[in-house]
Design a protein around this motif. Structure first.
Motif, mmCIF file in Angstrom:
data_model
loop_
_atom_site.group_PDB
_atom_site.id
_atom_site.type_symbol
_atom_site.label_atom_id
_atom_site.label_comp_id
_atom_site.label_asym_id
_atom_site.label_seq_id
_atom_site.Cartn_x
_atom_site.Cartn_y
_atom_site.Cartn_z
ATOM 1 N N VAL A 30 36.340 31.397 37.661
ATOM 2 C CA VAL A 30 37.594 32.152 37.530
ATOM 3 C C VAL A 30 37.518 33.036 36.283
ATOM 4 C CG1 VAL A 30 40.063 31.918 36.976
ATOM 5 C CG2 VAL A 30 39.082 30.588 38.827
ATOM 6 N N TYR A 31 36.934 32.494 35.230
ATOM 7 C CA TYR A 31 36.809 33.247 33.979
ATOM 8 C C TYR A 31 35.857 34.441 34.166
ATOM 9 C CZ TYR A 31 35.681 34.386 29.148
ATOM 10 O OH TYR A 31 35.496 35.062 27.973
ATOM 11 N N LEU A 32 34.733 34.201 34.861
ATOM 12 C CA LEU A 32 33.720 35.257 35.003
ATOM 13 C C LEU A 32 34.091 36.303 36.048
ATOM 14 C CD1 LEU A 32 30.488 33.048 34.831
ATOM 15 C CD2 LEU A 32 31.372 34.566 33.048
ATOM 16 N N GLU A 33 34.638 35.853 37.164
ATOM 17 C CA GLU A 33 34.865 36.771 38.288
ATOM 18 C C GLU A 33 36.342 37.048 38.575
ATOM 19 O OE1 GLU A 33 32.765 35.127 41.592
ATOM 20 O OE2 GLU A 33 30.870 35.035 40.531
ATOM 21 N N GLY A 34 37.223 36.442 37.785
ATOM 22 C CA GLY A 34 38.651 36.618 38.051
ATOM 23 C C GLY A 34 39.128 35.629 39.102
ATOM 24 N N PRO A 35 40.448 35.458 39.212
ATOM 25 C CA PRO A 35 40.956 34.462 40.160
ATOM 26 C C PRO A 35 40.770 34.904 41.617
ATOM 27 C CG PRO A 35 42.762 35.614 39.095
ATOM 28 C CD PRO A 35 41.518 36.140 38.482
ATOM 29 N N PRO B 96 43.708 34.437 33.761
ATOM 30 C CA PRO B 96 42.437 33.881 33.274
ATOM 31 C C PRO B 96 41.808 34.642 32.112
ATOM 32 C CG PRO B 96 42.147 34.888 35.408
ATOM 33 C CD PRO B 96 43.593 34.913 35.144
ATOM 34 N N LYS B 97 42.183 35.903 31.917
ATOM 35 C CA LYS B 97 41.590 36.672 30.809
ATOM 36 C C LYS B 97 42.449 36.644 29.545
ATOM 37 C CE LYS B 97 37.966 38.304 33.032
ATOM 38 N NZ LYS B 97 36.617 37.904 32.669
ATOM 39 N N GLY B 98 43.576 35.958 29.613
ATOM 40 C CA GLY B 98 44.501 35.930 28.485
ATOM 41 C C GLY B 98 44.097 34.910 27.429
#
Lengths: 149, 137
Positions: A30-35, B96-98
């Protein structure tokens, strides 16, 4: 080795590493490719399966031993309660240590990625499983004192 | 009312009063005093078993031990659920990027402590029930 010792060994050797891999992997993705739906779905699946691990152990023992034997007496209950209590103490210390470590080692802007927090939770479940299994095995000891295998 | 009940009532009162005071202090931006009050809550909860100690008396039997054990177990379950929810909430709300301020983590730990003590006190009081069943003062 009785059923509860066997459960502890299975949890320690299989469930804890599996939960560590399949719980942390979706968070990383999720961190690398987005949710994405697939990542969130796999995280939900691993959470549900992790929560239902005891069902697997229950059926595993039931099929193995048959239905007529008494497999859980007062001593087993006491050991299980104490192991769970000890595991909660370890888990609580782990959570405090994780939060304090993040707080002390944070970057100058004093903020951390939100992905760290689910990782702490997943790590906590692994810590709980490992602590409970080890405490159970320690309490039963090495010998088969009055155990019927 | 036995010793465990007295401790539970004391902890519950300290928690409710302390948290209310902290919220008032935080609202009027007196953060230093709020931190001192939080430390005071921790101290009072920590010494509560000593405050209600009676020398020479048996004040803890098997039933009390069982209630205490179950109270700790259930409070631990509630606290861990609280911890899991508060840790997963930012991922859902911020994305997730926050990122979140690190001070929030300390807030989560303090919240978990409050949650544990409050839930243990409530569970203990519920387990003993209303009446004084075979309980000597």
């Amino acid at each position: 080795v009785n059923a509860w010792q066997r459960n502890a060994w299975i949890s320690l050797l299989f469930f804890a590493p599996l939960w560590l891999i399949f719980g942390q992997l979706p968070i990383l993705l999720v961190y690398l490719e987005g949710p994405k739906f697939l990542h969130l779905f796999s995280f939900a699946c691993s959470t549900i399966l992790g929560g239902l691990m005891w069902l697997f152990l229950f059926f595993f023992n039931k099929n193995r031993k048959g239905k007529k034997k008494t497999e859980f007496d007062e001593r087993d209950q006491l050991i299980l309660i104490r192991a769970t209590l000890a595991a909660y103490v370890v888990l609580w210390l782990y959570f405090i240590a994780a939060c304090l470590y993040a707080w002390l080692s944070a970057s100058p802007e004093r903020s951390i990625s939100v992905n760290v927090m689910p990782m702490v939770v997943v790590g906590g479940i692994v810590v709980f499983l490992v602590a409970q299994s080890i405490t159970t095995l320690i309490q039963y000891g090495r010998g088969d004192k009055g155990e019927q295998s | 009312m036995n010793r465990a009940q007295k401790i539970a009532w004391f902890n519950l009162t300290v928690m409710v009063a302390g948290v209310a005071l902290v919220m008032v202090m935080a609202a009027i931006k007196v953060i230093e005093l709020a931190i001192v009050i939080l430390l005071g809550i921790g101290g009072l909860v920590g010494i509560s078993p000593v405050l209600f100690w009676k020398k020479g008396k048996i004040n803890f039997d098997e039933r009390d031990e069982l209630i205490s054990e179950r109270g700790i177990l259930m409070a631990s379950v509630i606290t861990c659920s609280y911890f899991a929810v508060t840790c997963l909430m930012p991922l859902i709300t911020v994305g997730p990027k926050g990122s979140v301020p690190v001070n929030e983590l300390i807030g989560i730990v303090i919240g978990a402590f409050i949650c544990f003590v409050t839930s243990k006190s409530v569970i203990t009081l519920l387990a003993y029930g209303r009446g004084n069943k075979n309980v000597q003062m």
